[in-house]
Design a protein around this motif. Structure first.
Motif, PDB file in Angstrom:
ATOM      1  N   SER A  38       2.198   9.222  -3.714  1.00 17.70           N
ATOM      2  CA  SER A  38       0.878   9.850  -3.783  1.00 17.70           C
ATOM      3  C   SER A  38       0.774  10.798  -4.980  1.00 17.70           C
ATOM      4  CB  SER A  38       0.572  10.599  -2.480  1.00 17.70           C
ATOM      5  OG  SER A  38       1.582  11.566  -2.213  1.00 17.70           O
ATOM      6  N   SER A  47      -3.395   3.226  -7.649  1.00 18.26           N
ATOM      7  CA  SER A  47      -3.341   3.367  -6.198  1.00 18.26           C
ATOM      8  C   SER A  47      -1.896   3.372  -5.708  1.00 18.26           C
ATOM      9  CB  SER A  47      -4.106   2.221  -5.521  1.00 18.26           C
ATOM     10  OG  SER A  47      -3.428   0.994  -5.718  1.00 18.26           O
ATOM     11  N   THR A  48      -1.682   3.982  -4.552  1.00 14.64           N
ATOM     12  CA  THR A  48      -0.325   4.010  -3.992  1.00 14.64           C
ATOM     13  C   THR A  48       0.151   2.606  -3.657  1.00 14.64           C
ATOM     14  OG1 THR A  48      -1.273   4.448  -1.802  1.00 14.64           O
ATOM     15  CG2 THR A  48      -0.490   6.344  -3.068  1.00 14.64           C
ATOM     16  N   SER A  49      -0.781   1.722  -3.246  1.00 16.81           N
ATOM     17  CA  SER A  49      -0.378   0.344  -2.935  1.00 16.81           C
ATOM     18  C   SER A  49       0.075  -0.385  -4.191  1.00 16.81           C
ATOM     19  CB  SER A  49      -1.530  -0.417  -2.262  1.00 16.81           C
ATOM     20  OG  SER A  49      -2.655  -0.484  -3.123  1.00 16.81           O
ATOM     21  N   THR A  50      -0.596  -0.141  -5.313  1.00  7.10           N
ATOM     22  CA  THR A  50      -0.184  -0.752  -6.588  1.00  7.10           C
ATOM     23  C   THR A  50       1.200  -0.262  -6.982  1.00  7.10           C
ATOM     24  OG1 THR A  50      -2.446  -1.026  -7.409  1.00  7.10           O
ATOM     25  CG2 THR A  50      -0.696  -0.913  -9.064  1.00  7.10           C
ATOM     26  N   SER A  52       3.529   0.952  -5.013  1.00  6.07           N
ATOM     27  CA  SER A  52       4.514   0.429  -4.069  1.00  6.07           C
ATOM     28  C   SER A  52       4.862  -1.021  -4.389  1.00  6.07           C
ATOM     29  CB  SER A  52       3.968   0.533  -2.644  1.00  6.07           C
ATOM     30  OG  SER A  52       4.888  -0.009  -1.720  1.00  6.07           O
ATOM     31  N   ARG A  53       3.851  -1.816  -4.732  1.00  6.82           N
ATOM     32  CA  ARG A  53       4.094  -3.227  -5.072  1.00  6.82           C
ATOM     33  C   ARG A  53       4.870  -3.361  -6.371  1.00  6.82           C
ATOM     34  NH1 ARG A  53      -1.406  -5.839  -5.406  1.00  6.82           N
ATOM     35  NH2 ARG A  53      -0.202  -7.747  -5.737  1.00  6.82           N
ATOM     36  N   SER A  56       8.535  -2.528  -5.567  1.00 10.51           N
ATOM     37  CA  SER A  56       9.185  -3.549  -4.745  1.00 10.51           C
ATOM     38  C   SER A  56       9.282  -4.899  -5.442  1.00 10.51           C
ATOM     39  CB  SER A  56       8.429  -3.706  -3.420  1.00 10.51           C
ATOM     40  OG  SER A  56       7.110  -4.198  -3.662  1.00 10.51           O
ATOM     41  N   ARG A  59       4.464  -6.937  -7.602  1.00 13.27           N
ATOM     42  CA  ARG A  59       3.417  -6.991  -8.622  1.00 13.27           C
ATOM     43  C   ARG A  59       4.077  -7.022  -9.986  1.00 13.27           C
ATOM     44  NH1 ARG A  59      -2.232  -3.869  -9.743  1.00 13.27           N
ATOM     45  NH2 ARG A  59      -2.289  -4.287 -11.977  1.00 13.27           N
TER      46      ARG A  59
END
Length: 200
Positions: A38, A47-50, A52-53, A56, A59
């Protein structure tokens, strides 16, 4: 029988290998800076999802996301993607300006001990300096001018040629004390870098 990759395929395989290592490298850089996803999202607009991907490996990293991340982590883009070394041992100084101070990094980012040359402006407002605390120890050497080192309630004025070391778990501050700018060399841990430079 297994055959060796064709010469034309080798650059492609090298690129894929480098990109595959970006995610773990991004996670390592973030954790070294003691940042949450964050925190990085707020600083970069991603974004946090971007994020994170990316970490990992789900992405594919692109320049439009790697450039702001390199800026937040204060590393060269080559360090993020793991580009092969060029053989140049020099450290290319990029001044960092924070609240009238100028920090020039003298070590590569991620080193266990960070070295900086700091230019401190003369202190004219008369207000008590803001103190901070963090883990580790800090060492400083006055190159020119004079500075006030405050550790707890003790004030020590240091002049050119003086050095000092102190426990940074105690509230402390370093400010210029003369009528002109002062220059110091300082060594501190990554926690100290975060407090004094990135969060200054």
């Amino acid at each position: 029988m297994q055959t060796s990759p064709k010469p034309a395929d080798q650059p492609k395989e090298l690129v894929e290998s480098m990109l595959g290592a970006v995610g773990p490298r991004l996670r390592d850089l973030r954790q070294r800076r003691q940042l949450k996803l964050s925190d990085v999202a707020k600083a970069t607009g991603l974004s946090t999802s971007t994020l994170s991907r990316l970490e990992s490996g789900h992405r594919r990293p692109t320049l439009d996301v790697l450039i702001p991340l390199a800026q937040v982590y204060r590393v060269a883009l080559d360090d993020v993607v793991g580009a092969p070394p060029t053989g140049d041992p020099r450290i290319h100084l990029k001044p960092i300006r924070r609240h009238g101070r100028v920090y020039l990094p003298l070590t590569r980012s991620g080193a266990p001990v960070q070295a900086f040359k700091v230019v401190l402006p003369p202190r004219r407002d008369g207000k008590p300096p803001k103190q901070s605390t963090h883990g580790g120890y800090e060492w400083l050497y006055v190159l020119s001018g004079s500075v006030d080192l405050v550790v707890g309630t003790q004030v020590t004025t240091l002049v050119e040629g003086d050095a000092a070391e102190f426990d940074t778990r105690q509230p402390h501050s370093i400010t210029g004390s003369g009528d002109t700018a002062s220059e110091i060399l300082t060594l501190f841990s990554p926690q100290g870098e975060q407090i004094h430079i990135r969060d200054a």
